[in-house]
Design an enzyme around this catalytic site. Structure first.
Site, PDB file in Angstrom:
ATOM      1  N   LYS A  45       2.380  -0.143  -4.347  1.00 34.48           N
ATOM      2  CA  LYS A  45       3.275   0.595  -5.226  1.00 34.48           C
ATOM      3  C   LYS A  45       3.192   0.135  -6.702  1.00 34.48           C
ATOM      4  CE  LYS A  45       5.709   2.508  -1.397  1.00 34.48           C
ATOM      5  NZ  LYS A  45       6.194   2.033  -0.141  1.00 34.48           N
TER       6      LYS A  45
ATOM      7  N   TYR B 147       9.305  -0.531   7.895  1.00 39.07           N
ATOM      8  CA  TYR B 147       8.100   0.285   7.834  1.00 39.07           C
ATOM      9  C   TYR B 147       6.998  -0.511   7.167  1.00 39.07           C
ATOM     10  CZ  TYR B 147       4.933   4.152   6.677  1.00 39.07           C
ATOM     11  OH  TYR B 147       3.832   4.986   6.564  1.00 39.07           O
TER      12      TYR B 147
ATOM     13  N   ASP C 286       6.170  -8.376   3.742  1.00 37.58           N
ATOM     14  CA  ASP C 286       5.671  -7.096   3.251  1.00 37.58           C
ATOM     15  C   ASP C 286       6.518  -6.716   2.035  1.00 37.58           C
ATOM     16  OD1 ASP C 286       4.859  -4.569   2.684  1.00 37.58           O
ATOM     17  OD2 ASP C 286       5.139  -3.758   4.701  1.00 37.58           O
TER      18      ASP C 286
HETATM   19  C1  LIG Z   1       5.302   2.171   1.220  1.00 35.63           C
HETATM   20  C2  LIG Z   1       5.232   0.995   2.108  1.00 35.63           C
HETATM   21  C3  LIG Z   1       4.085   0.701   2.881  1.00 35.63           C
HETATM   22  C4  LIG Z   1       2.935   1.645   2.972  1.00 35.63           C
HETATM   23  O1  LIG Z   1       2.285   1.827   1.754  1.00 35.63           O
HETATM   24  P1  LIG Z   1       1.377   3.143   1.553  1.00 35.63           P
HETATM   25  O2  LIG Z   1       0.796   2.947   0.189  1.00 35.63           O
HETATM   26  O3  LIG Z   1       2.301   4.304   1.676  1.00 35.63           O
HETATM   27  O4  LIG Z   1       0.360   3.125   2.625  1.00 35.63           O
HETATM   28  C5  LIG Z   1       4.068  -0.467   3.604  1.00 35.63           C
HETATM   29  N1  LIG Z   1       5.101  -1.322   3.593  1.00 35.63           N
HETATM   30  C6  LIG Z   1       6.218  -1.075   2.873  1.00 35.63           C
HETATM   31  C7  LIG Z   1       7.338  -2.058   2.887  1.00 35.63           C
HETATM   32  C8  LIG Z   1       6.332   0.097   2.136  1.00 35.63           C
HETATM   33  O5  LIG Z   1       7.456   0.353   1.465  1.00 35.63           O
END
Ligand SMILES: *Cc1c(COP(=O)(O)O)cnc(C)c1O
Length: 428
Positions: free
Chosen positions: A265, A143, A237
């Site tokens: 995060k 994701y 990511d």
């Molecule tokens: C949470 C997450 C996102 C998206 O971040 P948001 O702040 O929810 O838009 C993208 N990549 C990874 C790996 C994530 O865990």
């Protein structure tokens, strides 16, 4: 239990689609009503019915110091008192940028945005702008936020040109997204055979959005070689794994170096922040230095920067924190495994730093297809049983759990005892 939350959910659903501002919060895959949260304190959250839970979700990752950490709170309040936003440069942005640049040898320059979604979306544009190519490779089960190019069917393991997994995403866009299988280098090679226009590979080097599924080292090395061979960029990511798997995320574990990194995060300490960074030459392509446009009214927001800065400083000051968090995560997963084994329930676990994951699956999970072969019904029952015992776990079989620094051994043991009880119920 839940009386007020049930009413609140009904009322929310009258004015907010599904009653929530992010779909997973609706408890769709585990059933029941989500507890509405009144407040947090340390390792606990309290719902509006007054029930207390040990929080293994931590706002889906950011709160590595738990709720209401006094240092972060102090930084946020003192910064807020000087004004909430200016849309002009502040010293805090440089301070946080410098912290991150000093930590990651792959990042010379970094830009702040407001969410992980935005970070990834911008990193992709930069990769396309830098390489002059259009196609991207992503992995089923990874994701990367909800931007158009990345909302691609993540169901089949087949390598194929992606079709959108949400109405409202034009196929014209997702045809540029090629899907590959996690931990399967051949599936990536096939993508490079299918297209000579690949700008980048984007991957969660420690996948946390199909449950916790780490990439193996040879696989990551293979991706690096393929990218070099085909003049494509490798994007890690690390929105979730950054400052979670280790101080420098997956990059503290693997030898493989990405060209671009996305963060989020933990770098906001609970405030909305995302960031993307990389080598100076690539980042120089970004507006206003270069031609690739990217902007944000609230980007680098001072209150968010202050929260992130306070978090990162605390992490750096506690070099052994990941050893401690990792030991607790391991103890917790050993406990869950033993509880499942006692009832002969197929079960497997994974730990990376402060991140933990488990599947109701007899085999080790290597990719999304494996993850989908888990018993999600058992997970749903397990989740309900744990919730009713005051244990707040992520409400989906495809999420990761987190240990925070304020969790003590008693909390871990209490959670394991609950797991034994619930596994016994599952068996019956
Ligand atoms: C949470 C997450 C996102 C998206 O971040 P948001 O702040 O929810 O838009 C993208 N990549 C990874 C790996 C994530 O865990």
């Amino acid at each position: 239990m839940f009386g007020k939350s049930i009413r609140a959910f009904k009322e929310a659903s009258e004015v907010i689609p599904g009653g929530v501002d992010s779909p997973v919060r609706a408890f769709g895959s585990v059933g029941g009503t989500p507890p509405f949260i009144d407040r947090g304190e340390g390792a606990y959250i309290y719902d509006i019915d007054g029930d207390r839970y040990i929080d293994f979700v931590q706002s889906w990752g950011p709160l590595i110091f738990g709720h209401c950490d006094s240092d972060i709170e102090e930084a946020v309040i003192s910064t807020a008192k000087k004004g909430l936003s200016f849309g002009a440069p502040t010293l805090l942005e440089t301070d946080l940028a410098r912290e991150i640049v000093n930590l990651f040898d792959t990042i010379d320059k970094i830009r702040f945005v407001n969410s992980g979604t935005e970070a990834v979306m911008s990193a992709l544009r930069l990769a396309r702008g830098y390489t002059g190519k259009s196609d991207i490779i992503k992995f089923a089960g990874c994701y990367h936020g909800h931007s158009d190019s990345l909302l691609v069917q993540a169901g089949s393991g087949a390598v194929t040109f992606g079709s959108p997994s949400s109405p409202g995403v034009p196929e014209d866009l997702t045809k540029h997204t090629l899907l590959a299988t996690y931990n399967d280098l051949d599936s990536v090679k096939k993508c490079f055979e299918d297209s000579s226009d690949i700008a980048c590979i984007i991957i969660e080097p420690i996948a946390g959005n199909m449950g916790l599924v780490p990439a193996n080292e040879e696989f990551l090395q293979g991706l690096r070689e393929l990218c070099d061979e085909h003049n494509a960029l490798l994007i890690f990511d690390e929105v979730m794994s950054g400052f979670r798997a280790s101080l420098t995320g997956a990059q503290g574990i693997t030898e493989v170096k990405p060209d671009l990194v996305t963060l989020g995060k933990v770098i906001g300490g609970g405030m909305p922040v995302g960031a993307f960074g990389g080598g100076a030459e690539i980042m120089a392509m970004l507006s206003p230095e270069g031609p690739v446009y990217q902007a944000g009214t609230l980007s680098g927001n001072p209150v968010a920067m202050a929260a992130g800065l306070a978090s990162l400083k605390k992490l750096k000051q506690n070099p052994t924190i990941y050893v401690d968090l990792g030991a607790k995560a391991k103890r917790l997963m050993q406990g869950f495994q033993a509880a499942a084994d006692a009832e002969e329930i197929p079960f497997t676990t994974e730990v990376r730093g402060s991140m933990f994951g488990f599947f109701f699956n007899g085999n080790r999970v290597k990719n999304f297809e494996d993850a989908q072969n888990s018993d999600t019904e058992a997970f749903a029952k397990f989740h309900q049983g744990m919730l009713s015992r005051g244990i707040y776990l992520a409400c989906s079989a495809y999420e990761t759990g987190f240990i925070s620094s304020v969790m003590d051994d008693d909390m871990i043991e209490k959670t394991i005892i609950a797991a034994y009880e619930v596994m016994r119920e599952l068996r019956d």
